[in-house]
Design an enzyme around this catalytic site. Sequence first.
Site, short mmCIF file in Angstrom:
data_model
loop_
_atom_site.label_atom_id
_atom_site.label_comp_id
_atom_site.label_asym_id
_atom_site.label_seq_id
_atom_site.Cartn_x
_atom_site.Cartn_y
_atom_site.Cartn_z
N SER A 147 -32.36 -34.76 -38.82
CA SER A 147 -31.76 -34.06 -37.59
C SER A 147 -33.08 -33.09 -36.60
O SER A 147 -33.59 -32.46 -37.38
CB SER A 147 -30.84 -33.12 -37.92
OG SER A 147 -29.67 -33.83 -38.44
N HIS A 166 -24.51 -41.27 -42.99
CA HIS A 166 -24.20 -40.27 -44.04
C HIS A 166 -22.98 -40.79 -44.78
O HIS A 166 -21.89 -41.15 -44.19
CB HIS A 166 -23.99 -38.78 -43.46
CG HIS A 166 -25.29 -38.46 -42.71
ND1 HIS A 166 -25.33 -38.83 -41.48
CD2 HIS A 166 -26.22 -37.63 -42.94
CE1 HIS A 166 -26.43 -38.41 -40.86
NE2 HIS A 166 -27.26 -37.60 -42.03
N TYR A 216 -20.75 -38.54 -45.41
CA TYR A 216 -19.70 -37.70 -44.96
C TYR A 216 -18.90 -38.49 -43.71
O TYR A 216 -17.87 -38.26 -43.16
CB TYR A 216 -20.13 -36.28 -44.58
CG TYR A 216 -21.01 -36.13 -43.47
CD1 TYR A 216 -21.10 -36.51 -42.11
CD2 TYR A 216 -22.41 -36.03 -43.79
CE1 TYR A 216 -21.85 -36.45 -41.04
CE2 TYR A 216 -23.30 -35.66 -43.07
CZ TYR A 216 -23.18 -36.05 -41.60
OH TYR A 216 -24.10 -35.91 -40.72
N GLU A 217 -19.78 -39.57 -43.27
CA GLU A 217 -19.03 -40.45 -41.86
C GLU A 217 -18.04 -41.42 -42.78
O GLU A 217 -17.68 -42.41 -41.85
CB GLU A 217 -19.98 -40.92 -41.26
CG GLU A 217 -20.96 -40.20 -40.63
CD GLU A 217 -22.25 -40.92 -40.11
OE1 GLU A 217 -22.04 -41.70 -39.29
OE2 GLU A 217 -23.35 -40.61 -40.62
N ALA A 231 -33.69 -32.71 -42.35
CA ALA A 231 -33.45 -31.15 -42.21
C ALA A 231 -32.56 -30.78 -43.60
O ALA A 231 -31.52 -31.48 -43.60
CB ALA A 231 -32.69 -31.00 -40.88
N SER A 244 -28.27 -35.91 -46.97
CA SER A 244 -28.92 -37.26 -46.84
C SER A 244 -29.71 -37.74 -47.99
O SER A 244 -29.90 -37.02 -49.01
CB SER A 244 -29.42 -37.44 -45.34
OG SER A 244 -30.67 -36.71 -45.48
N ASN A 285 -33.23 -23.75 -42.47
CA ASN A 285 -32.35 -22.64 -42.62
C ASN A 285 -32.43 -22.25 -44.06
O ASN A 285 -32.75 -23.25 -45.04
CB ASN A 285 -30.96 -22.81 -42.16
CG ASN A 285 -30.20 -24.16 -42.88
OD1 ASN A 285 -30.48 -25.28 -42.42
ND2 ASN A 285 -29.40 -23.82 -43.94
N HIS A 344 -25.25 -25.88 -37.02
CA HIS A 344 -26.01 -27.05 -36.70
C HIS A 344 -27.01 -26.86 -35.72
O HIS A 344 -27.90 -27.43 -35.56
CB HIS A 344 -25.16 -28.17 -36.72
CG HIS A 344 -25.77 -29.51 -36.59
ND1 HIS A 344 -26.68 -30.08 -37.64
CD2 HIS A 344 -25.96 -30.66 -35.61
CE1 HIS A 344 -27.28 -31.38 -37.18
NE2 HIS A 344 -26.77 -31.52 -36.07
N1 HPA Z 1 -27.03 -27.64 -46.21
C1 HPA Z 1 -26.74 -28.86 -46.35
N2 HPA Z 1 -27.37 -29.58 -45.37
C2 HPA Z 1 -28.15 -28.99 -44.25
C3 HPA Z 1 -28.45 -27.64 -44.46
C4 HPA Z 1 -27.86 -27.08 -45.43
O1 HPA Z 1 -27.94 -25.69 -45.61
N3 HPA Z 1 -29.45 -27.48 -43.55
C5 HPA Z 1 -29.63 -28.71 -42.81
N4 HPA Z 1 -29.07 -29.50 -43.36
#
Ligand code: HPA
Length: 264
Positions: free
Chosen positions: A22, A75, A77-78, A105, A204, A227, A239
């Site tokens: 991402s 993913h 989750y899809e 990411a 992922s 993050n 996101h």
């Molecule tokens: N957790 C899970 N997936 C993520 C995060 C996170 O903090 N940041 C970006 N993808």
Amino acid sequence: MLKEIVLDKFSKVPETMIILGSGINEFVNNLSDSTCLSYKELFDFDTDKSIGHTGQLHLGYLNNKPLLVLEGRKHYYEEVSDSDMRLMIQSFASVGVKNIIITNACGGMNESYEPGDIMVIEDHINMMGRNPLVGKNNDELGVRFVDMSEPYDLEFRNTIDKVSFKLNIKLQHGVYVSYIGPSYETKAEIKAFRMLGGDAVGMSTVPEVIIARHANMRVLGLSLITNMSTGISKNKLSHIEVLEVGKKSVKKLSKLLIGFIERI
Ligand code: HPA
């Protein structure tokens, strides 16, 4: 069909493919003479575009080296099946791609990390409760029971360290924990993952690494810390923030990828 498409573009199958996470899509701007095809055309499936992935394969050159770049991934989750999860990577492995660079990411759990850092994945912990190799084994690609003692290629890890030193780009090294999502983790989950030895967490990569290792592909995994994870960050996770940090760091990550691909 994939083989014809690849050989229509290149004189031989490229050795290396990259999956972009991402916010890291802009890496494709570094390719020259590139052709772009949608996953829909190639594999008859789409990816979730709402998360900033375009769902396209780019066939192009990076400093004259042929390269396959995948912008978007499946993913769990899809609600994908294990066989759908396997489809893309196994298709490329079948046509002869040898190396895979997997980027993502993710959230930083290790307090010494900062958003914008890049972590070389040294190992992982699969907390998804899923394994993409469940089902009938494809004996032509690999064995039923896959060794996972060193999923992330040691020589590749040494090479990316050398590249980062030369470019003066700081790298972190750590363990990636995969979480199925799509909700972010709770504070208690992050505490638990940290105690288990995790440094970063994301939704992922681990399924892809398992599929690639089954097909004996060499793997480099790079995580962009977008993050700090739940409870470590004072802020609520979003996101949008993930995509913004991805965009800001894409140049740094691209430099590393370009340096790495030159050397392999
Ligand atoms: N957790 C899970 N997936 C993520 C995060 C996170 O903090 N940041 C970006 N993808």
